[in-house]
Structures are given as C-alpha cells and as structure tokens.
Design an enzyme around this catalytic site. Structure first.
Site, mmCIF file in Angstrom:
data_model
loop_
_atom_site.group_PDB
_atom_site.id
_atom_site.type_symbol
_atom_site.label_atom_id
_atom_site.label_comp_id
_atom_site.label_asym_id
_atom_site.label_seq_id
_atom_site.Cartn_x
_atom_site.Cartn_y
_atom_site.Cartn_z
ATOM 1 N N SER A 13 0.870 -1.178 0.000
ATOM 2 C CA SER A 13 0.000 0.000 0.000
ATOM 3 C C SER A 13 0.909 1.231 0.000
ATOM 4 O O SER A 13 1.796 1.356 0.848
ATOM 5 C CB SER A 13 -0.891 -0.001 1.242
ATOM 6 O OG SER A 13 -1.327 1.320 1.504
ATOM 7 N N HIS A 38 -0.895 -1.836 -4.027
ATOM 8 C CA HIS A 38 -2.251 -1.673 -3.508
ATOM 9 C C HIS A 38 -2.536 -0.173 -3.430
ATOM 10 O O HIS A 38 -1.802 0.571 -2.784
ATOM 11 C CB HIS A 38 -2.303 -2.334 -2.125
ATOM 12 C CG HIS A 38 -3.588 -2.201 -1.398
ATOM 13 N ND1 HIS A 38 -4.557 -3.181 -1.395
ATOM 14 C CD2 HIS A 38 -4.066 -1.209 -0.606
ATOM 15 C CE1 HIS A 38 -5.572 -2.797 -0.640
ATOM 16 N NE2 HIS A 38 -5.297 -1.605 -0.146
ATOM 17 N N ASP A 40 -4.904 2.819 -2.403
ATOM 18 C CA ASP A 40 -5.996 3.200 -1.506
ATOM 19 C C ASP A 40 -6.610 4.518 -1.968
ATOM 20 O O ASP A 40 -6.036 5.580 -1.775
ATOM 21 C CB ASP A 40 -5.465 3.348 -0.077
ATOM 22 C CG ASP A 40 -5.106 2.007 0.522
ATOM 23 O OD1 ASP A 40 -5.968 1.105 0.515
ATOM 24 O OD2 ASP A 40 -3.955 1.848 0.989
ATOM 25 N N MET A 42 -9.465 7.253 -1.567
ATOM 26 C CA MET A 42 -10.409 7.744 -0.542
ATOM 27 C C MET A 42 -11.039 9.048 -1.012
ATOM 28 O O MET A 42 -10.362 9.878 -1.619
ATOM 29 C CB MET A 42 -9.675 7.988 0.768
ATOM 30 C CG MET A 42 -8.872 6.788 1.249
ATOM 31 S SD MET A 42 -8.199 7.061 2.883
ATOM 32 C CE MET A 42 -7.135 5.628 3.040
ATOM 33 N N HIS A 71 -8.140 -0.306 -4.211
ATOM 34 C CA HIS A 71 -9.034 -0.460 -3.059
ATOM 35 C C HIS A 71 -9.803 0.849 -2.933
ATOM 36 O O HIS A 71 -9.254 1.848 -2.464
ATOM 37 C CB HIS A 71 -8.193 -0.760 -1.803
ATOM 38 C CG HIS A 71 -8.984 -0.824 -0.536
ATOM 39 N ND1 HIS A 71 -8.384 -0.760 0.715
ATOM 40 C CD2 HIS A 71 -10.310 -0.960 -0.312
ATOM 41 C CE1 HIS A 71 -9.321 -0.844 1.643
ATOM 42 N NE2 HIS A 71 -10.498 -0.954 1.052
ATOM 43 N N MET A 73 -12.196 3.242 -1.393
ATOM 44 C CA MET A 73 -12.963 3.607 -0.194
ATOM 45 C C MET A 73 -13.737 4.866 -0.546
ATOM 46 O O MET A 73 -13.426 5.963 -0.097
ATOM 47 C CB MET A 73 -11.999 3.828 0.981
ATOM 48 C CG MET A 73 -11.426 2.509 1.501
ATOM 49 S SD MET A 73 -9.884 2.712 2.418
ATOM 50 C CE MET A 73 -8.716 2.679 1.074
ATOM 51 N N MET A 142 -10.883 -6.073 6.039
ATOM 52 C CA MET A 142 -10.173 -4.972 6.697
ATOM 53 C C MET A 142 -9.959 -5.316 8.160
ATOM 54 O O MET A 142 -10.909 -5.648 8.869
ATOM 55 C CB MET A 142 -10.976 -3.673 6.596
ATOM 56 C CG MET A 142 -11.103 -3.158 5.191
ATOM 57 S SD MET A 142 -10.184 -1.655 4.750
ATOM 58 C CE MET A 142 -8.852 -1.490 5.825
ATOM 59 N N ASP A 181 -6.081 -6.496 4.996
ATOM 60 C CA ASP A 181 -5.584 -5.119 4.877
ATOM 61 C C ASP A 181 -5.719 -4.393 6.213
ATOM 62 O O ASP A 181 -6.820 -4.256 6.735
ATOM 63 C CB ASP A 181 -6.412 -4.410 3.795
ATOM 64 C CG ASP A 181 -5.885 -3.020 3.457
ATOM 65 O OD1 ASP A 181 -4.828 -2.624 3.987
ATOM 66 O OD2 ASP A 181 -6.542 -2.333 2.647
HETATM 67 C C1 DX5 Z 1 -6.454 1.768 5.198
HETATM 68 C C2 DX5 Z 1 -5.906 1.172 3.932
HETATM 69 C C3 DX5 Z 1 -4.759 0.238 4.100
HETATM 70 C C4 DX5 Z 1 -3.679 0.712 5.006
HETATM 71 C C5 DX5 Z 1 -2.506 -0.208 5.098
HETATM 72 O O1 DX5 Z 1 -7.639 2.428 4.948
HETATM 73 O O2 DX5 Z 1 -6.896 0.487 3.250
HETATM 74 O O3 DX5 Z 1 -4.295 -0.223 2.831
HETATM 75 O O4 DX5 Z 1 -3.271 1.992 4.698
HETATM 76 O O5 DX5 Z 1 -1.548 0.386 5.891
HETATM 77 P P1 DX5 Z 1 -0.972 -0.260 7.224
HETATM 78 O O6 DX5 Z 1 -0.254 -1.484 6.777
HETATM 79 O O7 DX5 Z 1 -0.100 0.790 7.761
HETATM 80 O O8 DX5 Z 1 -2.127 -0.587 8.107
HETATM 81 ZN ZN ZN Z 2 -6.270 -0.635 1.458
#
Ligand code: DX5
Ligand code: ZN
Length: 345
Positions: A13, A38, A40, A42, A71, A73, A142, A181
C-alpha cells in the site's frame, strides 16, 4: 527468496510512501520484490480522508509492471469504475457498505476482464457478501477501520473472517483471493497466513525510515507461509502459487479438446509443443500444464477423460495419423490478370 516458492503474496500500500514522489515509490517497491501495488483511493466521504484518484493511478501505471490492486474507499464506485478500468487496474475492490447497487459495478469490472472484489469494514459481517459471491474474485478483509495507515491490527476480526472469506470463495477453483488489509507487519503476518490469507496488504511497515524493504517483504511472505503450513496445512509446506505441473501429453487435436474442457471448469491451462519428434515429418505432441495448486481437483475431474483421449491418440497414431478436423480450405481462385488495353488501339 524467489516468489515462485511462496504461497502468500505481499501487496504494497503506497498510502504511507512519499506521496510527493509516487513514481519513485512504485519503482522502488518493484525493485525490492513486492508482488502487487495496492492503491488506496479515498473520497473524504466514505472515509474521513482524501488520497488520489484514477488519473494518478493511470500515470503510475506506466512506471512499473507490477499488478495494480485498487481499493476504493469511496461512496460512489459505480460512477467512477470506468475510470479505474481505463487507468489500468488489474483488480478493483470496493466496499459493500455503500448506498448504491453493488452488482452492476461488479459486472462492469468483470466485463472489462479485471478481477472484482468487495471489501468489508471490521464491523461488517461477511454474510452481507453472500448474494454477490458468484461474481467475486476477491474478498478484502479490513483489519483496521479504513481511512488511515499505521493503525494496529485487529486480531479478532481476522480470526472471525479470514478463513470464512476463503470459504466464501470456494466456488473459484482457481484465482479467488482473500486480501487482508490493515496493520500487517512481521508481528502479524504469521497469524493471517495461518488463517489462509492469499494477499497481505502492507503499508506503513514497508515505508519506515531506514527499513530494508526487500527483507521486510521476504520476512512477511515467509512468516505467512509458516503460519499456513503449521496452522492450516498439517505441517506440509504450501504449494507455491505459481508452480505449474504437467497434466497431459496428447496429439495436438486431442490436446485442444482436453484444454477446452479443463478451462471450462475454471482451471487455467498452458499448452506447449512437447519438443521435436525424432522424425521431423511427424508433428510433435502437445503438453498441457496446469497450476499445481489445482492438480488434485483436475485429476478428480478430468483423469478419466484424459485416459479416453490418450487411447484415442494411440489409435490415431497406430492408424498412421490420418488427417483430422475439417478439410483444409479449398484454394482460393487466382485473381484474373488485369488486361491492360494497349495504348495504341
Ligand atoms: C487503510 C488502507 C490500508 C492501510 C494499510 O484504509 O486500506 O491499505 O493503509 O496500511 P498499514 O499497513 O499501515 O495498516
Ligand atoms: Zn487498502
């Protein structure tokens, strides 16, 4: 360690990488041996944080050959899904806890030939995924509340859901993946490996200042495989995810038949020419290879048919290899030469 020896896979990530230099971050992750990137995404609405969108992902896509797992969100994945497809994401996973229809978005992802996934927050029961299971390639569990990297791993959530998520994907003979995750590092990798996780999403643990990323990736993979071996697999080392094994050796036309039947059941097949025959006028047989992870299932389902085709192949050879299949196309009529009128007349 070569990744071809491992079962578990590590997805980096990039949330906690240097967001001012993401092109460098993905290049570095690739060099250090990560299996996936990965991403993320948002929207400041589904989660109380903002990151980047499809345009950034598209720009990063050119910088590495490592597969991209998105991913999302975000509250309206349906509205943006085409952009993430166009950006070159290999898989797209969005959250089930949204207020819009889920199925059309899953279908759009699959129609584009990408892997489709649904993610669940720690408090969401897996049962809500049940209506969509036939469409799912990925279940993302998650183990922290989505929104931020660097939070601590919720072990009880993993224990409640990871194995169950594997069960949910049992219809996928090959290729179904459980992603875990949140809070994955060398302390927690063995636990999730022991619960059958396929993909370990690792964020902050990879980007810590001064950390040897390559070593961290190797450690996390190895610990996850250790967990799998001794918790789930009775001490037997896991079958490496990329290992292929020979499944059949047949004349070309019969190999094609078996290949089609095995593929139709959801098992990927590679077909090769099996090397040159001693007599160069004789076409060599074809060799079919399948992933070692599904060898047992393939044997159960297709061994009888393989034996039948082998016998047919032997009879065909004994009969002097008569021509098979539709007759070759009739030669096309030659175009009539265009007569040029002589300029003199
Ligand atoms: C959180 C994300 C993850 C996260 C992973 O919302 O989906 O991918 O950032 O980071 P660590 O490994 O630091 O939890
Ligand atoms: Zn994620």
């Amino acid at each position: 360690m070569g990744v071809e020896t491992a079962r578990a896979r590590v997805a980096a990530s990039i949330l906690d990488a240097d967001l001012g230099n993401l092109a460098y971050a993905v290049g570095r992750a690739e060099r250090e041996g990560v299996d996936r990137i990965h991403l993320d995404v948002m929207d400041g609405h589904f989660v109380p944080n903002l990151t980047f969108g499809a345009k950034t992902i598209k720009a990063l896509r050119r910088r590495t050959r490592v597969p991209f797992d998105a991913h999302l969100m975000i509250s309206e994945p349906g509205r943006y899904v085409d952009q993430f497809i166009d950006a070159g994401c290999d898989s797209i996973t969005f959250h089930v806890e949204i207020d819009e229809p889920i199925e059309p978005t899953l279908r759009a992802i699959k129609a584009a030939g990408r892997a489709a996934g649904l993610a669940v927050r720690p408090g969401t029961p897996l049962a809500v995924l049940e209506p969509f299971r036939e469409l799912l390639d990925i279940v993302l569990v998650m183990t922290v509340e989505p929104g931020f990297g660097g939070q601590s791993f919720q072990r009880s959530t993993a224990e409640m859901k990871v194995l169950a998520a594997r069960q949910l994907l049992r219809h996928k003979v090959h290729g179904g993946e459980v992603h875990v995750d949140g809070g994955i590092n060398r302390e927690t990798a063995e636990i999730v490996g022991g619960l059958g996780a396929d993909i370990l999403v690792v964020g902050s643990a990879l980007w810590l200042k001064g950390r040897d990323m390559a070593r961290e990736i190797r450690l996390i993979r190895a610990l996850a495989d250790e967990g799998y071996q001794f918790t789930l697999n009775g001490g037997v080392p896991p079958i490496p995810r990329d290992k292929m094994v020979a499944f059949a050796h047949l004349p070309h036309h019969l190999a094609q038949v078996l290949e089609g039947e095995v593929r139709a059941g959801g098992i990927p097949v590679l077909r090769f020419r099996a090397g040159l025959a001693e007599d160069p006028s004789i076409a060599p047989d074809d060799e079919l290879l399948i992933p070692a992870t599904v060898e047992r299932i393939a044997e159960e389902r297709h061994a009888a048919r393989r034996a039948e085709l082998l016998a047919e192949g032997d009879a065909w050879k004994a009969a002097g290899r008569p021509l098979v299949g539709p007759p070759p196309p009739a030669p096309r009529p030659r175009p009539r030469p265009v007569r040029r009128r002589s300029a003199a007349t």
